[in-house]
Scaffold this motif. Sequence first.
Motif, PDB file in Angstrom:
ATOM      1  N   PRO A 109     157.102 -22.478 -68.995  1.00  0.00           N
ATOM      2  CA  PRO A 109     155.739 -21.949 -68.989  1.00  0.00           C
ATOM      3  C   PRO A 109     155.742 -20.459 -69.216  1.00  0.00           C
ATOM      4  O   PRO A 109     156.643 -19.759 -68.790  1.00  0.00           O
ATOM      5  N   GLU A 110     154.716 -20.011 -69.903  1.00  0.00           N
ATOM      6  CA  GLU A 110     154.633 -18.591 -70.239  1.00  0.00           C
ATOM      7  C   GLU A 110     154.687 -17.721 -68.992  1.00  0.00           C
ATOM      8  O   GLU A 110     155.231 -16.642 -69.004  1.00  0.00           O
ATOM      9  N   SER A 111     154.116 -18.254 -67.888  1.00  0.00           N
ATOM     10  CA  SER A 111     154.067 -17.436 -66.687  1.00  0.00           C
ATOM     11  C   SER A 111     155.464 -17.071 -66.210  1.00  0.00           C
ATOM     12  O   SER A 111     155.670 -16.040 -65.610  1.00  0.00           O
ATOM     13  N   SER A 112     156.446 -17.918 -66.518  1.00  0.00           N
ATOM     14  CA  SER A 112     157.799 -17.585 -66.091  1.00  0.00           C
ATOM     15  C   SER A 112     158.393 -16.529 -66.995  1.00  0.00           C
ATOM     16  O   SER A 112     159.458 -16.020 -66.746  1.00  0.00           O
ATOM     17  N   ALA A 113     157.743 -16.255 -68.088  1.00  0.00           N
ATOM     18  CA  ALA A 113     158.297 -15.304 -69.044  1.00  0.00           C
ATOM     19  C   ALA A 113     157.527 -14.003 -69.025  1.00  0.00           C
ATOM     20  O   ALA A 113     157.270 -13.407 -70.048  1.00  0.00           O
ATOM     21  N   ALA A 114     157.160 -13.596 -67.859  1.00  0.00           N
ATOM     22  CA  ALA A 114     156.592 -12.276 -67.664  1.00  0.00           C
ATOM     23  C   ALA A 114     155.205 -12.121 -68.215  1.00  0.00           C
ATOM     24  O   ALA A 114     154.995 -12.105 -69.416  1.00  0.00           O
ATOM     25  N   ALA A 115     154.252 -12.049 -67.366  1.00  0.00           N
ATOM     26  CA  ALA A 115     152.887 -11.873 -67.829  1.00  0.00           C
ATOM     27  C   ALA A 115     152.588 -10.407 -68.058  1.00  0.00           C
ATOM     28  O   ALA A 115     151.936 -10.039 -69.008  1.00  0.00           O
ATOM     29  N   THR A 116     153.099  -9.558 -67.219  1.00  0.00           N
ATOM     30  CA  THR A 116     152.865  -8.128 -67.414  1.00  0.00           C
ATOM     31  C   THR A 116     154.216  -7.460 -67.603  1.00  0.00           C
ATOM     32  O   THR A 116     155.140  -8.101 -68.039  1.00  0.00           O
ATOM     33  N   ALA A 117     154.307  -6.180 -67.279  1.00  0.00           N
ATOM     34  CA  ALA A 117     155.580  -5.490 -67.471  1.00  0.00           C
ATOM     35  C   ALA A 117     156.650  -6.177 -66.634  1.00  0.00           C
ATOM     36  O   ALA A 117     156.495  -6.345 -65.429  1.00  0.00           O
ATOM     37  N   SER A 166     152.317  -6.793 -73.020  1.00  0.00           N
ATOM     38  CA  SER A 166     153.629  -7.189 -72.510  1.00  0.00           C
ATOM     39  C   SER A 166     154.287  -8.139 -73.504  1.00  0.00           C
ATOM     40  O   SER A 166     153.605  -8.738 -74.352  1.00  0.00           O
ATOM     41  N   MET A 167     155.600  -8.298 -73.407  1.00  0.00           N
ATOM     42  CA  MET A 167     156.272  -9.266 -74.286  1.00  0.00           C
ATOM     43  C   MET A 167     155.727 -10.665 -74.061  1.00  0.00           C
ATOM     44  O   MET A 167     155.547 -11.436 -74.995  1.00  0.00           O
ATOM     45  N   GLY A 168     155.464 -10.986 -72.772  1.00  0.00           N
ATOM     46  CA  GLY A 168     154.936 -12.314 -72.461  1.00  0.00           C
ATOM     47  C   GLY A 168     153.638 -12.605 -73.191  1.00  0.00           C
ATOM     48  O   GLY A 168     153.367 -13.738 -73.583  1.00  0.00           O
ATOM     49  N   SER A 169     152.834 -11.560 -73.394  1.00  0.00           N
ATOM     50  CA  SER A 169     151.554 -11.789 -74.065  1.00  0.00           C
ATOM     51  C   SER A 169     151.665 -11.652 -75.584  1.00  0.00           C
ATOM     52  O   SER A 169     150.853 -12.205 -76.318  1.00  0.00           O
ATOM     53  N   LEU A 170     152.671 -10.923 -76.073  1.00  0.00           N
ATOM     54  CA  LEU A 170     152.757 -10.682 -77.525  1.00  0.00           C
ATOM     55  C   LEU A 170     153.583 -11.749 -78.255  1.00  0.00           C
ATOM     56  O   LEU A 170     153.355 -12.010 -79.436  1.00  0.00           O
TER      57      LEU A 170
END
Length: 307
Positions: free
Chosen positions: A53-61, A258-262
């Motif tokens: 899940p994306e949440s595990s991959a850093a949502a913010t910095a 953040s990378m998670g969002s990009l």
Amino acid sequence: MANRGDGAKKLAAEYFRQLSEAGETEVYLPPGDVRSLRGERTSRSASPAGPAPESSAAATASPADAPRADSTMKTPDTAAAPSASTAAPSAPDIPEPEIISAKFAFSSKATTSDMFAKSAGLETCTTLEEVEARAVVCQNCELAGGRTNVVFGAGNPNARLLFVGEAPGRDEDIQGVPFVGRSGQLLNKILEAAGIERDDVYIANIIKCRPPGNRTPFTNEIEACIPYLGRQVALIDPRVICTLGLPATQTLLGIRGSMGSLRGKIYVEGNVKVIPTYHPAAALRDPKYKRPIWDDIQLIKREYEKA
Ligand code: URA
């Protein structure tokens, strides 16, 4: 009677078998997926071989947003991808990415306020060798004083796929070649597992000299150096660009986040696609980044093969 759970387990077993054949010794699974593989109830639908899940991959910095730890990290040398000497395992299901219409910071349509537009007179250089000859004597920022070598870039000058990292580390500074340290070895493994030849692609960084202690490059250093990358992109004219890590992603896309969002998206302008992913150093530091990197590399390979 077979149920849906059995089918999912079979799929997962097949996926793990492929990973194992390809030399992988560990995989990262979010706790929810582990529970569903065990047949326990979870609050979301089971997707045993699906993406983390994306949440595990850093949502913010997150730590993965700041990957400059190449030569100092004390992490296990785990791969983001199976260290395959055989064919790459097929991705069970690449999630269809969002396609975003972009205006890249490096595009010819960039305005004069964009940092890439300050070409530093490099538009007269018609070959990569000419650009490199200018870069190796560059004194445009204070990093020049600490370098052993300018790390200009390496690979196929006509590559359809360009990887852009952050900055040289200690090994790159010594050898004058990008991605030859621990991150580079991991990048090699990822490329090999994905069936992408390193010699077919071009690899460069947003800055060409090593920052002291591998710190993240300062904005003034990026601004001073980016015309070299701008000219490299113009001359190589790749169809697909993979940005590795946050500084490269933000610099080329000209946007923040953040990378998670990009990541997990394809940014398109004209016939060029930018596909961001985490820096390999993130996966060296924390195995949870292996899966998103692997998913992204599948996407990159697919777009590269289409290009
Ligand atoms: N990390 C980078 O971003 N670039 C290199 O060349 C090596 C490590």
